[in-house]
Design an enzyme around this catalytic site. Structure first.
Site, PDB file in Angstrom:
ATOM      1  CB  THR A  46     -19.243  -3.676 -17.890  1.00 34.69           C
ATOM      2  OG1 THR A  46     -18.714  -4.062 -19.156  1.00 34.69           O
ATOM      3  CG2 THR A  46     -20.178  -4.751 -17.381  1.00 34.69           C
ATOM      4  CE1 TYR A 109     -27.501 -15.219 -26.014  1.00 38.77           C
ATOM      5  CE2 TYR A 109     -27.618 -14.724 -28.356  1.00 38.77           C
ATOM      6  CZ  TYR A 109     -28.112 -15.389 -27.249  1.00 38.77           C
ATOM      7  OH  TYR A 109     -29.196 -16.205 -27.373  1.00 38.77           O
ATOM      8  CE1 TYR A 135     -13.006  -5.586 -19.948  1.00 40.97           C
ATOM      9  CE2 TYR A 135     -14.907  -4.258 -20.559  1.00 40.97           C
ATOM     10  CZ  TYR A 135     -14.232  -5.025 -19.632  1.00 40.97           C
ATOM     11  OH  TYR A 135     -14.775  -5.221 -18.393  1.00 40.97           O
ATOM     12  NE  ARG A 140     -19.345  -7.569 -16.515  1.00 44.08           N
ATOM     13  CZ  ARG A 140     -20.460  -7.446 -15.803  1.00 44.08           C
ATOM     14  NH1 ARG A 140     -21.620  -7.762 -16.353  1.00 44.08           N
ATOM     15  NH2 ARG A 140     -20.425  -7.010 -14.554  1.00 44.08           N
ATOM     16  CE  LYS A 164     -11.659  -3.060 -17.785  1.00 42.44           C
ATOM     17  NZ  LYS A 164     -12.994  -2.454 -17.543  1.00 42.44           N
ATOM     18  CB  ILE A 206      -9.968   0.306 -16.757  1.00 45.48           C
ATOM     19  CG1 ILE A 206      -9.189   1.092 -17.814  1.00 45.48           C
ATOM     20  CG2 ILE A 206     -11.404   0.820 -16.673  1.00 45.48           C
ATOM     21  CD1 ILE A 206      -9.695   0.911 -19.233  1.00 45.48           C
TER      22      ILE A 206
END
Length: 293
Positions: A46, A109, A135, A140, A164, A206
């Site tokens: 990202t 989304y 992840y 997001r 993650k 990360i």
């Protein structure tokens, strides 16, 4: 996957004034991160503004990082999406030479159910020739991958080797750590709570900010993994103001301003992102100037 214990840097994609990719700056960032002690690099996550890169530009980023890294540290490739079929097809056809694992974000989304998230990742795991790090980043994706879903995937899919976790919820992270299979990696995706997660049983992070302060950040992580708590928190609290600032007006606008302050890369971002405003830029510049004093 012992090579993914410690600090991984989620690399930015630096741009020139005309918003083409600045490959020279990207190579400098790779060197800067590795020389500072970062254990592995994450490409096209990202933070790399991957959503705004064309297929050719993505290949240029990969080529640049592979050449700059020259086999020095492991590389992880960000590869996710909200069209499972399309993602599976790419996993079956892409050349993964030089990469050790993939990092695949939960579908965004579409807002799938927990069963939809499970079935998506099950298909990804079956198609991927590399180990998969799943992840979770609800800020997001608009959906939270719950601990029960993570544990189910960890138990059912041998090719899914880690998570993650970037929900910003330490209690949720601890529930996963408590119930995960022994060798399953829980990696922080949140710079601010990386150290608490490590002390709770996580294996590292990360990081975004760590690519700009690699020596300090990677040392904090190593101290945390070695249970040298006071020394680790001393570094943590030295970095907290910067962590707040780099996310204040969005990622990677903040971290690109840090790189500009350090003279490593410019702070150009692609729309719909915009650079940080003058006030925040000034505060970031002051932090960078005073950091090692």
């Amino acid at each position: 996957m012992q090579s993914l214990i410690g600090t991984g840097a989620a690399l930015i994609t630096p741009f020139k004034a005309d918003l083409t990719i600045d490959t020279e700056a990207l190579s400098k960032i790779v060197d800067f991160s590795i020389d500072g002690g970062i254990e592995y690099l994450v490409v096209l996550g990202t933070t790399a503004e991957t959503a705004t890169l064309s297929p050719d530009e993505k290949e240029l980023v990969i080529k640049t990082v592979l050449e700059a890294n020259s086999g020095r540290v492991p590389l992880v490739l960000g590869l996710g999406g909200n069209d499972t079929y399309k993602l599976v097809e790419e996993l079956k056809t892409r050349d993964f030479s030089g990469f050790e694992a993939i990092l695949s974000v939960s579908p965004f989304y579409n807002k799938p159910t927990q069963e939809g998230i499970y079935q998506h990742y099950k298909a990804v795991a079956e198609a991927s020739p590399l180990p998969v790090i799943i992840y979770n980043v609800p800020g997001r994706t608009a959906s939270n991958m719950l601990p029960a879903t993570v544990i189910r995937l960890a138990n059912d899919c041998k090719n899914i080797v880690g998570l993650k976790e970037a929900a910003g919820d330490l209690v949720q992270a601890m529930e996963i750590i408590k119930n995960k299979p022994k060798d399953f990696l829980v990696i922080s995706g949140d710079d601010m709570i990386a150290l608490p997660m490590i002390l709770a049983g996580g294996v590292g992070i990360i990081t975004v900010v760590g690519q700009c302060f690699p020596t300090a950040f990677s040392e904090m992580v190593r101290l945390g993994l070695n249970r040298k708590v006071d020394e680790a928190f001393a570094i943590h609290y030295k970095l907290t103001n910067c962590i707040d600032m780099i996310f204040e007006q969005g990622n990677p606008a903040g971290i690109k301003q840090v790189f500009k302050s350090q003279g490593i890369a410019e702070n150009y971002v692609r729309l719909p992102l915009v650079p940080v405003d003058e006030s925040l830029a000034g505060r970031i510049d002051s932090f960078v100037a005073d950091f090692d004093k």
